[in-house]
Design an enzyme around this catalytic site. Sequence first.
Site, PDB file in Angstrom:
ATOM      1  CG  ASP A 153      69.017 -25.839  67.048  1.00 15.34           C
ATOM      2  OD1 ASP A 153      69.378 -25.664  65.874  1.00 15.34           O
ATOM      3  OD2 ASP A 153      69.516 -25.234  68.023  1.00 15.34           O
ATOM      4  CB  THR A 166      36.352  15.593  64.838  1.00 21.62           C
ATOM      5  OG1 THR A 166      36.785  14.258  65.159  1.00 21.62           O
ATOM      6  CG2 THR A 166      36.311  16.437  66.116  1.00 21.62           C
ATOM      7  CB  CYS A 225      45.645   9.970  69.104  1.00 24.68           C
ATOM      8  SG  CYS A 225      45.593  11.637  68.386  1.00 24.68           S
ATOM      9  CB  CYS A 256      42.957   8.847  66.629  1.00 23.64           C
ATOM     10  SG  CYS A 256      42.362  10.531  66.355  1.00 23.64           S
ATOM     11  CB  CYS A 268      44.253  11.717  63.509  1.00 27.39           C
ATOM     12  SG  CYS A 268      45.027  12.879  64.634  1.00 27.39           S
ATOM     13  NE  ARG A 294      39.138  15.732  58.320  1.00 30.26           N
ATOM     14  CZ  ARG A 294      40.018  16.226  59.180  1.00 30.26           C
ATOM     15  NH1 ARG A 294      41.230  15.708  59.271  1.00 30.26           N
ATOM     16  NH2 ARG A 294      39.694  17.241  59.956  1.00 30.26           N
ATOM     17  CB  CYS A 316      47.977   9.958  66.113  1.00 32.25           C
ATOM     18  SG  CYS A 316      46.381   9.375  65.464  1.00 32.25           S
TER      19      CYS A 316
END
Length: 490
Positions: A440, A30, A38, A34, A65, A63, A68
């Site tokens: 401390d 695709t 996702c 992601c 998603c 590119r 998500c």
Amino acid sequence: MYTDTERCVRAVQSKDARFDGWFFTAVLTTRIYCRPSCPAVPPKVENMTFYPSAAACQQAGFRACKRCRPDTSPGSPEWNARADSVARAMRLIRDGVVDREGVPGLAARLGYSARQIERQLLAELGAGPLALARAQRAQTARLLIETTGLPMAEVAFAAGFSSIRTFNDTVRAVFALAPGELRSRATRSAKPPVAPGVIALRLPYRAPLNPSNLFGHLAATAVPGVEEWRDGAYRRTLSLRHGHGIVALTPHPDHIACRLSLTDPRDLTLAISRCRWLLDLDADPVAVDEQLCVDPLLAPLVRKEPGRRVPRTVDGAEFAVRAVLGQQVSTAAARTHAARLVAAHGLPVDDPEGGLTHLFPDPGELAGLDPERLALPRSRRTTLTTLVGALADGSLRLGTDTDWEQARAELTALPGFGPWTVEVIAMRALGDPDAFLPTDLGIRRAAEQLGLPSTPAALTARAAAWRPWRAYAVQYLWTVDNHPINHLPT
């Protein structure tokens, strides 16, 4: 992490949100990348490939998603836990240094050549400084597109793009949508209205997150006029590069709600970076707590309220000044001293939504203060004025990219800086996750109650097993005392 294919596949198939930001899954069929968690059906194993950064995914032609939104994952916790050149470079890029000063400016700050920095980042992150900065600009642009009504040309330049064309091309390449389409999608989704000029966004983090010590500490030590707790939110003023801002941060079960009012939208990237740093939102609490639970005397505290973060600061110089004002006095007295300094030297601001009145004065504004007018012992006046002078002339730098050990040595050389002051600055201003405060008083009392060694030397030896997370151990040990820093204000 991303080179361990078997482990990455298991994380993706189980939708394990703990690994969001550690690596990114790119799907070969695709051409989408992601986050591991996702919600979509995981792709076939043979179609997965893994990258260490969103920038590397984008550089490889994938590119983001739309479901998500991997570009909004928490940042890698490596850049908080490490002090090497790559980690310091990532913190500087996150603060927008490449956009302002270019790669040569980034390299100069780190003491390396531009080619060396490029090579180191490519080796670890699969992308160079320009690609990493481009990915950050795209995320900033998306926030401005979706949460403001600014014209697209103003969005482009506020996000750091040099031209409208580059802005349009980058948004399309990263999100597969034109800027106008992104705004249309955001307008259609139901969101609570915000006041004009206010940018509302969510700051993600890795669960668990315990807000009690984080927001309790910030509220209990808040400097009047600069910080306040109001209506369930920690609010404060911010001194930024192009102007100033006011931020309100509200804890929620799965995110921190952030409302920003900026005098110049070009400061958005820096403001978000400062807020994430302040709240230690890129930490990996599971890894931290697992290491601390190795100690059987510390483990019950960790298991009782896991996910404690180290409350930091939005400005290292500010915190150093406040640390000196707080030497050997109560929290209330430290707040009073700081408030007087702010009223006398801070820049006034307008806050229509609350009671914030000033920016905390920077070292240049404090350089001319009259030490005789400070209601402090003479030795502490000397400590303060010497510190301010070193910060103002640049001989001492306390930024997120500062070398931790070098800063410790420089602070120790100043008059009035003992181990406690140096380590608390290392912990909260520099972000060293292994800073430790064995002297401390609260830590020593907690050690006695838990059956841990209470002398500084013996406790330091015992704490070797907690490394590199001793600053987080401090947060758990402080909970033994019933102090306001451990509780959300009512």
